[in-house]
Design a protein around this motif. Structure first.
Motif, PDB file in Angstrom:
ATOM      1  N   VAL A  91     -34.630  50.696 -16.898  1.00 11.93           N
ATOM      2  CA  VAL A  91     -33.990  49.412 -16.645  1.00 11.93           C
ATOM      3  C   VAL A  91     -33.801  49.318 -15.141  1.00 11.93           C
ATOM      4  CG1 VAL A  91     -31.953  47.995 -17.020  1.00 11.93           C
ATOM      5  CG2 VAL A  91     -32.785  49.442 -18.859  1.00 11.93           C
ATOM      6  N   ASP A  92     -34.377  48.295 -14.513  1.00 13.68           N
ATOM      7  CA  ASP A  92     -34.197  48.090 -13.079  1.00 13.68           C
ATOM      8  C   ASP A  92     -33.017  47.155 -12.862  1.00 13.68           C
ATOM      9  OD1 ASP A  92     -36.275  49.717 -12.381  1.00 13.68           O
ATOM     10  OD2 ASP A  92     -37.719  48.098 -12.117  1.00 13.68           O
ATOM     11  N   VAL A  93     -32.144  47.533 -11.936  1.00 15.19           N
ATOM     12  CA  VAL A  93     -30.950  46.751 -11.638  1.00 15.19           C
ATOM     13  C   VAL A  93     -31.017  46.312 -10.181  1.00 15.19           C
ATOM     14  CG1 VAL A  93     -28.434  46.772 -11.545  1.00 15.19           C
ATOM     15  CG2 VAL A  93     -29.617  48.105 -13.287  1.00 15.19           C
ATOM     16  N   VAL A  94     -30.783  45.025  -9.950  1.00 13.12           N
ATOM     17  CA  VAL A  94     -30.662  44.491  -8.595  1.00 13.12           C
ATOM     18  C   VAL A  94     -29.222  44.020  -8.459  1.00 13.12           C
ATOM     19  CG1 VAL A  94     -31.448  42.778  -6.938  1.00 13.12           C
ATOM     20  CG2 VAL A  94     -33.072  43.791  -8.536  1.00 13.12           C
ATOM     21  N   LYS A  95     -28.506  44.638  -7.537  1.00  5.95           N
ATOM     22  CA  LYS A  95     -27.085  44.361  -7.330  1.00  5.95           C
ATOM     23  C   LYS A  95     -26.938  43.543  -6.056  1.00  5.95           C
ATOM     24  CE  LYS A  95     -22.821  47.044  -6.855  1.00  5.95           C
ATOM     25  NZ  LYS A  95     -22.295  48.431  -6.815  1.00  5.95           N
ATOM     26  N   GLN A  96     -26.334  42.349  -6.191  1.00  4.20           N
ATOM     27  CA  GLN A  96     -26.147  41.463  -5.039  1.00  4.20           C
ATOM     28  C   GLN A  96     -24.663  41.230  -4.824  1.00  4.20           C
ATOM     29  OE1 GLN A  96     -28.415  38.126  -6.636  1.00  4.20           O
ATOM     30  NE2 GLN A  96     -29.861  38.379  -4.953  1.00  4.20           N
ATOM     31  N   TYR A  97     -24.214  41.437  -3.593  1.00  2.00           N
ATOM     32  CA  TYR A  97     -22.837  41.118  -3.226  1.00  2.00           C
ATOM     33  C   TYR A  97     -22.813  40.803  -1.747  1.00  2.00           C
ATOM     34  CZ  TYR A  97     -22.913  46.047  -1.894  1.00  2.00           C
ATOM     35  OH  TYR A  97     -23.261  47.258  -1.356  1.00  2.00           O
ATOM     36  N   LYS A  98     -21.989  39.806  -1.408  1.00  2.00           N
ATOM     37  CA  LYS A  98     -21.948  39.253  -0.053  1.00  2.00           C
ATOM     38  C   LYS A  98     -23.366  38.922   0.367  1.00  2.00           C
ATOM     39  CE  LYS A  98     -17.708  41.520   1.368  1.00  2.00           C
ATOM     40  NZ  LYS A  98     -17.072  42.362   2.350  1.00  2.00           N
ATOM     41  N   LYS A  99     -23.859  39.528   1.420  1.00  2.00           N
ATOM     42  CA  LYS A  99     -25.243  39.307   1.851  1.00  2.00           C
ATOM     43  C   LYS A  99     -26.078  40.559   1.657  1.00  2.00           C
ATOM     44  CE  LYS A  99     -24.109  35.789   5.230  1.00  2.00           C
ATOM     45  NZ  LYS A  99     -24.196  35.353   6.610  1.00  2.00           N
ATOM     46  N   LYS A 100     -25.573  41.497   0.862  1.00  2.00           N
ATOM     47  CA  LYS A 100     -26.274  42.757   0.651  1.00  2.00           C
ATOM     48  C   LYS A 100     -26.969  42.762  -0.705  1.00  2.00           C
ATOM     49  CE  LYS A 100     -22.955  45.353   3.387  1.00  2.00           C
ATOM     50  NZ  LYS A 100     -22.000  46.444   3.390  1.00  2.00           N
ATOM     51  N   MET A 101     -28.007  43.584  -0.793  1.00  2.00           N
ATOM     52  CA  MET A 101     -28.748  43.728  -2.029  1.00  2.00           C
ATOM     53  C   MET A 101     -29.155  45.191  -2.194  1.00  2.00           C
ATOM     54  SD  MET A 101     -31.762  41.251  -3.311  1.00  2.00           S
ATOM     55  CE  MET A 101     -33.252  42.089  -2.927  1.00  2.00           C
ATOM     56  N   VAL A 102     -28.887  45.749  -3.378  1.00  2.00           N
ATOM     57  CA  VAL A 102     -29.210  47.136  -3.686  1.00  2.00           C
ATOM     58  C   VAL A 102     -30.009  47.142  -4.983  1.00  2.00           C
ATOM     59  CG1 VAL A 102     -28.254  49.397  -4.238  1.00  2.00           C
ATOM     60  CG2 VAL A 102     -27.081  47.945  -2.601  1.00  2.00           C
ATOM     61  N   ALA A 103     -31.063  47.942  -5.053  1.00  2.00           N
ATOM     62  CA  ALA A 103     -31.866  48.060  -6.261  1.00  2.00           C
ATOM     63  C   ALA A 103     -31.902  49.515  -6.700  1.00  2.00           C
ATOM     64  CB  ALA A 103     -33.278  47.553  -6.010  1.00  2.00           C
ATOM     65  N   TYR A 104     -31.788  49.723  -8.015  1.00  2.00           N
ATOM     66  CA  TYR A 104     -31.863  51.075  -8.554  1.00  2.00           C
ATOM     67  C   TYR A 104     -32.332  51.026  -9.996  1.00  2.00           C
ATOM     68  CZ  TYR A 104     -27.132  49.959 -10.308  1.00  2.00           C
ATOM     69  OH  TYR A 104     -26.055  49.369 -10.900  1.00  2.00           O
ATOM     70  N   SER A 105     -32.711  52.179 -10.529  1.00  6.11           N
ATOM     71  CA  SER A 105     -33.212  52.275 -11.892  1.00  6.11           C
ATOM     72  C   SER A 105     -32.242  53.075 -12.747  1.00  6.11           C
ATOM     73  CB  SER A 105     -34.572  52.961 -11.928  1.00  6.11           C
ATOM     74  OG  SER A 105     -35.532  52.173 -11.279  1.00  6.11           O
ATOM     75  N   LEU A 106     -32.151  52.666 -14.020  1.00 12.11           N
ATOM     76  CA  LEU A 106     -31.297  53.339 -14.988  1.00 12.11           C
ATOM     77  C   LEU A 106     -32.131  53.778 -16.183  1.00 12.11           C
ATOM     78  CD1 LEU A 106     -28.286  50.856 -15.215  1.00 12.11           C
ATOM     79  CD2 LEU A 106     -28.381  52.987 -13.922  1.00 12.11           C
ATOM     80  N   LEU A 107     -31.600  54.728 -16.921  1.00 13.76           N
ATOM     81  CA  LEU A 107     -32.192  55.168 -18.176  1.00 13.76           C
ATOM     82  C   LEU A 107     -31.165  54.916 -19.263  1.00 13.76           C
ATOM     83  CD1 LEU A 107     -34.552  56.595 -19.574  1.00 13.76           C
ATOM     84  CD2 LEU A 107     -33.359  58.746 -19.183  1.00 13.76           C
ATOM     85  N   SER A 108     -31.476  54.005 -20.181  1.00 16.29           N
ATOM     86  CA  SER A 108     -30.587  53.674 -21.284  1.00 16.29           C
ATOM     87  C   SER A 108     -31.435  53.243 -22.464  1.00 16.29           C
ATOM     88  CB  SER A 108     -29.620  52.559 -20.893  1.00 16.29           C
ATOM     89  OG  SER A 108     -28.901  52.120 -22.024  1.00 16.29           O
ATOM     90  N   GLU A 109     -31.465  54.060 -23.505  1.00 16.69           N
ATOM     91  CA  GLU A 109     -32.295  53.742 -24.670  1.00 16.69           C
ATOM     92  C   GLU A 109     -31.872  52.430 -25.313  1.00 16.69           C
ATOM     93  OE1 GLU A 109     -32.686  56.878 -27.489  1.00 16.69           O
ATOM     94  OE2 GLU A 109     -33.099  58.367 -25.949  1.00 16.69           O
ATOM     95  N   GLU A 110     -30.575  52.180 -25.396  1.00 12.59           N
ATOM     96  CA  GLU A 110     -30.092  50.965 -26.043  1.00 12.59           C
ATOM     97  C   GLU A 110     -30.487  49.711 -25.250  1.00 12.59           C
ATOM     98  OE1 GLU A 110     -28.706  50.786 -29.041  1.00 12.59           O
ATOM     99  OE2 GLU A 110     -29.037  52.940 -29.182  1.00 12.59           O
ATOM    100  N   LEU A 111     -30.338  49.744 -23.930  1.00 14.23           N
ATOM    101  CA  LEU A 111     -30.747  48.584 -23.125  1.00 14.23           C
ATOM    102  C   LEU A 111     -32.258  48.403 -23.140  1.00 14.23           C
ATOM    103  CD1 LEU A 111     -28.406  48.800 -20.000  1.00 14.23           C
ATOM    104  CD2 LEU A 111     -28.321  47.129 -21.846  1.00 14.23           C
ATOM    105  N   GLN A 112     -33.011  49.481 -23.186  1.00  7.91           N
ATOM    106  CA  GLN A 112     -34.465  49.399 -23.212  1.00  7.91           C
ATOM    107  C   GLN A 112     -34.952  48.850 -24.545  1.00  7.91           C
ATOM    108  OE1 GLN A 112     -34.558  53.340 -20.538  1.00  7.91           O
ATOM    109  NE2 GLN A 112     -36.055  53.314 -22.115  1.00  7.91           N
ATOM    110  N   LYS A 113     -34.263  49.154 -25.637  1.00  9.40           N
ATOM    111  CA  LYS A 113     -34.666  48.672 -26.960  1.00  9.40           C
ATOM    112  C   LYS A 113     -34.591  47.161 -27.058  1.00  9.40           C
ATOM    113  CE  LYS A 113     -33.172  52.573 -29.746  1.00  9.40           C
ATOM    114  NZ  LYS A 113     -32.177  53.006 -30.730  1.00  9.40           N
ATOM    115  N   THR A 114     -33.601  46.567 -26.396  1.00 15.55           N
ATOM    116  CA  THR A 114     -33.426  45.131 -26.511  1.00 15.55           C
ATOM    117  C   THR A 114     -34.539  44.361 -25.812  1.00 15.55           C
ATOM    118  OG1 THR A 114     -31.999  45.125 -24.561  1.00 15.55           O
ATOM    119  CG2 THR A 114     -30.916  45.253 -26.715  1.00 15.55           C
ATOM    120  N   SER A 115     -35.359  45.035 -25.004  1.00 12.68           N
ATOM    121  CA  SER A 115     -36.459  44.325 -24.342  1.00 12.68           C
ATOM    122  C   SER A 115     -37.655  44.161 -25.271  1.00 12.68           C
ATOM    123  CB  SER A 115     -36.889  45.064 -23.069  1.00 12.68           C
ATOM    124  OG  SER A 115     -37.495  46.294 -23.404  1.00 12.68           O
ATOM    125  N   ALA A 116     -37.730  44.983 -26.297  1.00 14.02           N
ATOM    126  CA  ALA A 116     -38.886  44.928 -27.195  1.00 14.02           C
ATOM    127  C   ALA A 116     -38.766  43.837 -28.244  1.00 14.02           C
ATOM    128  CB  ALA A 116     -39.078  46.268 -27.887  1.00 14.02           C
TER     129      ALA A 116
END
Length: 141
Positions: free
Chosen positions: A116-141
């Motif tokens: 699961v790729d996450v893009v976090k935006q706050y103020k004028k900053k942006m951070v991107a990172y990846s997560l591993l979650s079987e439950e969140l990944q299942k909902t994409s299918a």
């Protein structure tokens, strides 16, 4: 000579204070700089494709997000922000809007089969990172 002795004493005291911080202070420092922060159910709104999620669906996604395992952080080069905000091979993102302290944070979750790729935006900053979650990944299918 006296400046040397005074500086040694001050450095020693500083070393003792830094290494013996109380647990509350250490947790505050860690929370201040963590990338993948935990969400609370009260001040979080979830939407996917413009429709808001409420009730059990919202609680399940918030719990799955909080239990997800942090994989790696992606460095965003200046000028390549659009590649993270609108990836090519992605479905409609899950949008999470929440408050972290005093600042408003917007999280975009792009779900794939292996991560699961996450893009976090706050103020004028942006951070991107990846997560591993079987439950969140299942909902994409």
């Amino acid at each position: 000579m006296t400046w040397t002795i005074i500086s040694i004493i001050l450095i020693s005291l500083l070393k003792i204070v830094v290494t013996c911080l109380p647990t509350g202070s250490v947790e505050w420092l860690i929370k201040k700089f963590e990338t993948h922060s935990k969400l609370s159910d009260e001040n979080t709104t979830l939407s996917i494709g413009g429709t808001r999620l409420e009730g059990k669906d919202k609680m399940k996604i918030v719990n799955d997000f909080n239990e997800a395992i942090f994989l790696k952080k992606h460095y965003i080069f200046p000028g390549t922000e659009e590649l993270y905000l609108k990836p090519e091979n992605s479905e409609t993102p899950l949008v999470i809007e929440t408050k972290s302290g005093k600042k408003d944070v917007k999280l975009l979750l792009y779900r794939y089969n292996d991560r699961v790729d996450v893009v976090k935006q706050y103020k004028k900053k942006m951070v991107a990172y990846s997560l591993l979650s079987e439950e969140l990944q299942k909902t994409s299918a």
